[in-house]
Design a protein around this motif. Structure first.
Motif, PDB file in Angstrom:
ATOM      1  N   TRP A   1      -2.318 -24.984   1.376  1.00 55.41           N
ATOM      2  CA  TRP A   1      -2.590 -24.971  -0.059  1.00 55.41           C
ATOM      3  C   TRP A   1      -1.970 -23.741  -0.700  1.00 55.41           C
ATOM      4  N   ARG A   2      -2.221 -22.578  -0.096  1.00 53.55           N
ATOM      5  CA  ARG A   2      -1.669 -21.328  -0.640  1.00 53.55           C
ATOM      6  C   ARG A   2      -0.143 -21.389  -0.708  1.00 53.55           C
ATOM      7  N   ALA A   3       0.469 -21.912   0.343  1.00 53.70           N
ATOM      8  CA  ALA A   3       1.933 -21.990   0.384  1.00 53.70           C
ATOM      9  C   ALA A   3       2.493 -23.000  -0.621  1.00 53.70           C
ATOM     10  N   SER A   4       1.697 -24.010  -0.955  1.00 52.92           N
ATOM     11  CA  SER A   4       2.185 -25.075  -1.849  1.00 52.92           C
ATOM     12  C   SER A   4       2.328 -24.609  -3.296  1.00 52.92           C
ATOM     13  N   GLY A   5       1.501 -23.653  -3.723  1.00 51.30           N
ATOM     14  CA  GLY A   5       1.519 -23.233  -5.111  1.00 51.30           C
ATOM     15  C   GLY A   5       0.900 -24.248  -6.066  1.00 51.30           C
ATOM     16  N   LEU A   6       0.312 -25.306  -5.529  1.00 52.65           N
ATOM     17  CA  LEU A   6      -0.288 -26.366  -6.346  1.00 52.65           C
ATOM     18  C   LEU A   6      -1.746 -26.058  -6.661  1.00 52.65           C
ATOM     19  N   ALA A   7      -2.230 -26.675  -7.712  1.00 56.06           N
ATOM     20  CA  ALA A   7      -3.663 -26.645  -7.976  1.00 56.06           C
ATOM     21  C   ALA A   7      -4.352 -27.371  -6.827  1.00 56.06           C
ATOM     22  N   TRP A   8      -5.613 -26.983  -6.512  1.00 59.19           N
ATOM     23  CA  TRP A   8      -6.326 -27.572  -5.383  1.00 59.19           C
ATOM     24  C   TRP A   8      -6.388 -29.092  -5.466  1.00 59.19           C
ATOM     25  N   ASP A   9      -6.766 -29.628  -6.616  1.00 62.05           N
ATOM     26  CA  ASP A   9      -6.915 -31.084  -6.728  1.00 62.05           C
ATOM     27  C   ASP A   9      -5.622 -31.811  -6.386  1.00 62.05           C
ATOM     28  N   ARG A  10      -4.506 -31.294  -6.880  1.00 64.22           N
ATOM     29  CA  ARG A  10      -3.204 -31.921  -6.612  1.00 64.22           C
ATOM     30  C   ARG A  10      -2.848 -31.792  -5.131  1.00 64.22           C
ATOM     31  N   TYR A  11      -3.020 -30.593  -4.591  1.00 62.67           N
ATOM     32  CA  TYR A  11      -2.720 -30.385  -3.176  1.00 62.67           C
ATOM     33  C   TYR A  11      -3.552 -31.328  -2.305  1.00 62.67           C
ATOM     34  N   CYS A  12      -4.856 -31.377  -2.556  1.00 60.84           N
ATOM     35  CA  CYS A  12      -5.755 -32.171  -1.723  1.00 60.84           C
ATOM     36  C   CYS A  12      -5.421 -33.662  -1.829  1.00 60.84           C
ATOM     37  N   GLN A  13      -5.118 -34.116  -3.028  1.00 59.10           N
ATOM     38  CA  GLN A  13      -4.743 -35.525  -3.221  1.00 59.10           C
ATOM     39  C   GLN A  13      -3.450 -35.845  -2.462  1.00 59.10           C
ATOM     40  N   ASP A  14      -2.459 -34.980  -2.577  1.00 60.53           N
ATOM     41  CA  ASP A  14      -1.184 -35.195  -1.867  1.00 60.53           C
ATOM     42  C   ASP A  14      -1.390 -35.191  -0.359  1.00 60.53           C
ATOM     43  N   TRP A  15      -2.188 -34.248   0.137  1.00 66.88           N
ATOM     44  CA  TRP A  15      -2.452 -34.163   1.574  1.00 66.88           C
ATOM     45  C   TRP A  15      -3.155 -35.418   2.072  1.00 66.88           C
ATOM     46  N   ALA A  16      -4.185 -35.851   1.350  1.00 70.33           N
ATOM     47  CA  ALA A  16      -4.934 -37.046   1.759  1.00 70.33           C
ATOM     48  C   ALA A  16      -4.036 -38.271   1.773  1.00 70.33           C
ATOM     49  N   GLN A  17      -3.171 -38.394   0.778  1.00 70.82           N
ATOM     50  CA  GLN A  17      -2.261 -39.540   0.723  1.00 70.82           C
ATOM     51  C   GLN A  17      -1.258 -39.487   1.879  1.00 70.82           C
ATOM     52  N   GLU A  18      -0.719 -38.306   2.134  1.00 74.42           N
ATOM     53  CA  GLU A  18       0.249 -38.139   3.232  1.00 74.42           C
ATOM     54  C   GLU A  18      -0.378 -38.481   4.585  1.00 74.42           C
ATOM     55  N   GLU A  19      -1.634 -38.106   4.775  1.00 73.52           N
ATOM     56  CA  GLU A  19      -2.336 -38.363   6.036  1.00 73.52           C
ATOM     57  C   GLU A  19      -2.964 -39.753   6.107  1.00 73.52           C
ATOM     58  N   GLY A  20      -2.947 -40.476   4.994  1.00 72.26           N
ATOM     59  CA  GLY A  20      -3.556 -41.800   4.970  1.00 72.26           C
ATOM     60  C   GLY A  20      -5.074 -41.757   5.053  1.00 72.26           C
ATOM     61  N   LEU A  21      -5.677 -40.709   4.464  1.00 69.62           N
ATOM     62  CA  LEU A  21      -7.127 -40.565   4.514  1.00 69.62           C
ATOM     63  C   LEU A  21      -7.786 -41.443   3.459  1.00 69.62           C
ATOM     64  N   HIS A  22      -8.821 -42.137   3.861  1.00 69.46           N
ATOM     65  CA  HIS A  22      -9.582 -42.967   2.926  1.00 69.46           C
ATOM     66  C   HIS A  22     -10.693 -42.131   2.305  1.00 69.46           C
ATOM     67  N   ALA A  23     -11.023 -42.425   1.074  1.00 70.80           N
ATOM     68  CA  ALA A  23     -12.158 -41.777   0.434  1.00 70.80           C
ATOM     69  C   ALA A  23     -13.440 -42.325   1.044  1.00 70.80           C
ATOM     70  N   GLY A  24     -14.441 -41.472   1.145  1.00 76.69           N
ATOM     71  CA  GLY A  24     -15.728 -41.899   1.685  1.00 76.69           C
ATOM     72  C   GLY A  24     -16.318 -43.057   0.908  1.00 76.69           C
ATOM     73  N   GLN A  25     -16.166 -43.035  -0.422  1.00 72.57           N
ATOM     74  CA  GLN A  25     -16.705 -44.118  -1.240  1.00 72.57           C
ATOM     75  C   GLN A  25     -16.047 -45.451  -0.896  1.00 72.57           C
ATOM     76  N   ASP A  26     -14.767 -45.434  -0.531  1.00 74.55           N
ATOM     77  CA  ASP A  26     -14.091 -46.662  -0.128  1.00 74.55           C
ATOM     78  C   ASP A  26     -14.593 -47.147   1.228  1.00 74.55           C
ATOM     79  N   ILE A  27     -14.836 -46.214   2.131  1.00 74.40           N
ATOM     80  CA  ILE A  27     -15.378 -46.573   3.445  1.00 74.40           C
ATOM     81  C   ILE A  27     -16.764 -47.183   3.291  1.00 74.40           C
ATOM     82  N   MET A  28     -17.588 -46.574   2.445  1.00 73.23           N
ATOM     83  CA  MET A  28     -18.940 -47.109   2.226  1.00 73.23           C
ATOM     84  C   MET A  28     -18.883 -48.504   1.607  1.00 73.23           C
ATOM     85  N   ARG A  29     -17.972 -48.725   0.670  1.00 78.79           N
ATOM     86  CA  ARG A  29     -17.824 -50.049   0.052  1.00 78.79           C
ATOM     87  C   ARG A  29     -17.464 -51.103   1.104  1.00 78.79           C
ATOM     88  N   GLU A  30     -16.563 -50.763   2.002  1.00 82.98           N
ATOM     89  CA  GLU A  30     -16.161 -51.711   3.053  1.00 82.98           C
ATOM     90  C   GLU A  30     -17.302 -51.957   4.036  1.00 82.98           C
TER      91      GLU A  30
END
Length: 125
Positions: free
Chosen positions: A47-76
């Protein structure tokens, strides 16, 4: 394979609750850096190296890793099981220095951070 009428117990991460306040709280409590950094240390450093705001960094990381949101897992899970229990609680404490589950729960209770652990119990329909 579930036993007939047996419970399904899931412990999962609600990654969508990993907001900046929660991340900073965790990063302030990381163990000393080592040659084998844990996933939280890696998030901090990237995150520090990216220079991005946390929300943007975290969203990009989750998408790159293919992480599902907990709310989506609970829905399924709810689409396939009858929910018996859903709880949220401490998640990060095992990866932090000198922080217990109770310490993390106290921070949650005080509104300093969000609860990131999902506890789900369901029964097969």
């Amino acid at each position: 394979m579930l036993a007939d009428r047996g419970p399904l117990v899931v412990v999962e991460w609600a990654r969508e609750r990993f907001d900046e306040a929660t991340a900073r709280w965790c990063f302030d409590r990381l163990p000393r850096p080592s040659d084998d950094p844990g996933w939280l240390q890696q998030r901090h450093d990237q995150w520090r190296a990216s220079g991005l705001a946390w929300d943007r960094y975290c969203q990009d990381w989750a998408q790159e890793e293919g992480l599902h949101a907990g709310q989506d897992i609970m829905r399924e899970l709810d689409a396939r099981f009858d929910r018996q229990l859903l709880t949220y609680g401490p998640y990060f404490f095992p990866d932090l220095a000198d922080i217990s589950e109770d310490d993390e729960q106290a921070a949650i209770d005080a509104g300093q951070i969000q609860a990131n652990r999902i506890g789900y119990v369901g029964r097969r329909r």
